[in-house]
Design a protein around this motif. Sequence first.
Motif, PDB file in Angstrom:
ATOM      1  N   ALA B  72       0.690  -1.040  -0.133  1.00 29.65           N
ATOM      2  CA  ALA B  72      -0.058   0.087   0.165  1.00 29.65           C
ATOM      3  C   ALA B  72       1.044   1.361  -0.153  1.00 29.65           C
ATOM      4  N   LYS B  73       2.135   1.264   0.728  1.00 27.43           N
ATOM      5  CA  LYS B  73       2.951   2.229   0.516  1.00 27.43           C
ATOM      6  C   LYS B  73       3.812   2.440  -0.640  1.00 27.43           C
ATOM      7  N   GLY B  74       3.945   1.260  -1.197  1.00 27.01           N
ATOM      8  CA  GLY B  74       4.658   1.219  -2.294  1.00 27.01           C
ATOM      9  C   GLY B  74       6.243   0.999  -1.956  1.00 27.01           C
ATOM     10  N   VAL B 106       1.710 -21.083  -5.942  1.00 24.87           N
ATOM     11  CA  VAL B 106       0.836 -19.712  -5.550  1.00 24.87           C
ATOM     12  C   VAL B 106      -0.066 -19.019  -6.533  1.00 24.87           C
ATOM     13  N   SER B 107      -1.219 -18.916  -6.058  1.00 23.19           N
ATOM     14  CA  SER B 107      -2.290 -18.384  -6.998  1.00 23.19           C
ATOM     15  C   SER B 107      -2.688 -16.874  -6.627  1.00 23.19           C
ATOM     16  N   ALA B 108      -2.143 -16.343  -5.486  1.00 27.68           N
ATOM     17  CA  ALA B 108      -2.760 -15.100  -5.411  1.00 27.68           C
ATOM     18  C   ALA B 108      -1.796 -14.426  -3.986  1.00 27.68           C
ATOM     19  N   VAL B 109      -1.510 -13.164  -4.078  1.00 28.58           N
ATOM     20  CA  VAL B 109      -0.600 -12.582  -2.636  1.00 28.58           C
ATOM     21  C   VAL B 109      -1.390 -11.307  -2.473  1.00 28.58           C
ATOM     22  N   ALA B 110      -1.187 -11.043  -1.163  1.00 26.08           N
ATOM     23  CA  ALA B 110      -1.639  -9.733  -0.639  1.00 26.08           C
ATOM     24  C   ALA B 110      -0.539  -9.326   0.480  1.00 26.08           C
ATOM     25  N   LEU B 111      -0.467  -7.995   0.835  1.00 23.71           N
ATOM     26  CA  LEU B 111       0.387  -7.250   1.688  1.00 23.71           C
ATOM     27  C   LEU B 111      -0.454  -6.516   2.512  1.00 23.71           C
ATOM     28  N   SER B 112      -0.122  -6.749   3.702  1.00 24.45           N
ATOM     29  CA  SER B 112      -1.002  -6.113   4.851  1.00 24.45           C
ATOM     30  C   SER B 112      -0.771  -4.431   4.643  1.00 24.45           C
ATOM     31  N   ASN B 113      -1.833  -3.716   5.084  1.00 21.46           N
ATOM     32  CA  ASN B 113      -1.633  -2.256   4.934  1.00 21.46           C
ATOM     33  C   ASN B 113      -0.489  -1.517   5.619  1.00 21.46           C
ATOM     34  N   ASP B 114      -0.047  -2.087   6.779  1.00 24.33           N
ATOM     35  CA  ASP B 114       1.153  -1.646   7.402  1.00 24.33           C
ATOM     36  C   ASP B 114       2.558  -2.187   6.940  1.00 24.33           C
ATOM     37  N   TYR B 117       3.286  -7.676   7.008  1.00 24.81           N
ATOM     38  CA  TYR B 117       3.000  -9.063   6.616  1.00 24.81           C
ATOM     39  C   TYR B 117       2.645  -9.543   5.161  1.00 24.81           C
ATOM     40  N   VAL B 118       3.045 -10.269   4.431  1.00 28.83           N
ATOM     41  CA  VAL B 118       2.765 -10.979   3.258  1.00 28.83           C
ATOM     42  C   VAL B 118       1.933 -12.058   3.627  1.00 28.83           C
ATOM     43  N   CYS B 119       0.760 -12.180   2.550  1.00 34.12           N
ATOM     44  CA  CYS B 119       0.058 -13.488   2.563  1.00 34.12           C
ATOM     45  C   CYS B 119       0.285 -13.930   1.247  1.00 34.12           C
ATOM     46  N   PHE B 120      -0.164 -15.196   1.112  1.00 35.28           N
ATOM     47  CA  PHE B 120      -0.190 -15.723  -0.264  1.00 35.28           C
ATOM     48  C   PHE B 120      -0.780 -16.915   0.020  1.00 35.28           C
TER      49      PHE B 120
END
Lengths: 252, 433
Positions: B72-74, B106-114, B117-120
């Motif tokens: 989110a912060k780039g 792996v089919s999807a990834v997400a980064l927590s807004n802070d 954490y990286v989720c996959f």
Amino acid sequence: MSEIKAHPKNSKSTGLPRKRFYRARAHSNPLSDSHFPVPILPCQVNYSLHYPQFFPSSDQIDSSKKIEFADIGCGFGGLLISLSNLFPETLMIGMELRDKITEYVKERISALRVANSGHYQNISVTRTNSMKYIPNHFEKGQLSKMFFLFPDPHFKEKNHRRRVISTFLLDEYAYALRVGGIIYTITDVEELGEWMKACLESHPMFEALTGEELVEDPVVKLLGSATEEGQKVARNGGETFQAVYRRIMPSL
Amino acid sequence: MSETQMEEGDTHKDIEVAPALIAVHPTQESVAVAVGSDLRVFDLHGGCAVSLVDDSCGPFHNDSIRAIRYGAKGKLFVSAGDDKLVKIWSTESWRCICTVSSEKRVSAVALSNDGLYVCFADKFGVVWVVDLNGLDRNQVSTNKKEAPLLAHYCSIITGLEFSTGGRFIVSADRDFKIRVTVFPKEPLNGGHEIQSFCLGHTEFVTCLAFVSASEYPQGFLVSGSGDSTVRLWNISSGSLLDTFEVEMKLPSKGKLRSLLYRVFLHDGFFLNIIVVSLAVNMLDCSFQGVVVLSCDLSAQTLSIAKVVSMEGECFIPTSLSTGSSAGLLWMVAGVSNLRGFDNPSLTRVRVISGFEKSSLNPPEHQPTVLADEEIPGGDQLLEKLQGSVPVEQKVFLAAAEAVKSAMSNLLVKKQYCSETREFRKRTRNDKKN
């Protein structure tokens, strides 16, 4: 003439369906894609079809009475039938993946309803994969009791993810159970008994019932004796391993 | 399906076609395109191509990349895919600062807004979490381990998204389920508390996005699905607020296919309404372009705002992205491992302008597709992201067809007749060697 009218697969003396016409494999793969109909939302579960005496017409969907007990992998339905008399006003449903067994239980319940007028109106059965579709059948916190009696042990480590009790699936069961709701598990396989106990023990949303509570709960006595599988184990003098846990609010 | 067809399908598993992906930095500092195992990054700020640095030697990725995303912060960028590697990059140095090995593809990834954490998510439906605490942006870390967070029971996870504000993590699968889980304070111990299930889709869910505004800080979830609908949800209760039926409402000439293979969402602000744009790639129909939906948050409805047509260009986007402020919608069409052509992977990047605040109402500011030379970064950017080989239009049509069949192979449930089922049981190859 009544003989011709009678269901061909039902016993002539008792009117109940006979198991030998409903032979099925002992195991079914829960991982495979399902092609049977699944309700999209819990409110689409047809209560008047399952419980015609409680819901005479299908437009009474907004009734406050909902299914409260779920027997996951109900098999031949022995537990449901015992529970039906113990809690005559509580709606309960058996969920079974094997098509033929579901048909058997359906026939068994309708035969019992005919033979005992006014009884067995609160139990029903549905064919579904409860490892995939629990949220399609029950709203959050709808259930007060869930039963997992003599589930498939899936010994091989490779197949452990097919077990019906796992940390991941307990998250979904905790979603369907209300706070204070109870989850009952029993098995004759020691390894699986330890597995289920370990999963429940380590889960933050479940706590074990105390010894006293277990004695006071009338349902606990039925776990080993009510089902066909349990009776078989008892006949052979086998040992059983049970784990009974309560759904709690997770501590933050 | 005959046996010969099936065998063919089985043998070609190892060279699956993968769609090209695009991701834009939140403040449009850079733009990244992934096609096959190739990750291409262009620095828009500096106006130059970026060369990636990965000390783990060998190719960065050695199989198709399936998910790319900026934090989110780039400051962070994550790429992951079929080679079971999750690579976390620093966007300052474009150095790979951490590589996590997954057990499954792996089919999807997400980064927590802070950014902590990286989720996959893997193809067996398990979502994993990696704790980035203490990760040094200038040093390569090898000892990061993933922990299981939650699981959909054996269903490919097609979308993973943190809610606005980060309280929930939302996961969507190929069955039709969207699960909203409370993102725990100690994610490494698992996310056990389910807030809701958003149920209503009747086919696989293809994408998720959040729309929010200052009056609605919690935001609303928008999802697209293979059932040809886009739906708006309240995630705290899981209730369906509105359904937009693409099939019914698109101004198309022919009948649209009933399956919608990909919908892409992005959100940006203009006035008090929020824009969701979606590209529909349906080859059997006459529509080529991007549909912009507007979401009225006070009325909680979805409606069509604009249709940007790209007819005659043979451009059917496989991925869309946008920065939060710049008003540009970036699109890529492309594919890797395309058989029967000289150049196995190809990409085409296009940009639509006119997504600035308040620009959708006056007619002189219609969203328009930019010509190649108008794109920020110009030829240099296109050369980096597309490669230098010019590609004929008909190849793009073949590519889009290949993507469509690959996605339906992946996501549509297979129906076998009983004989075929028995045959498949006999020849199953998943037994342990």
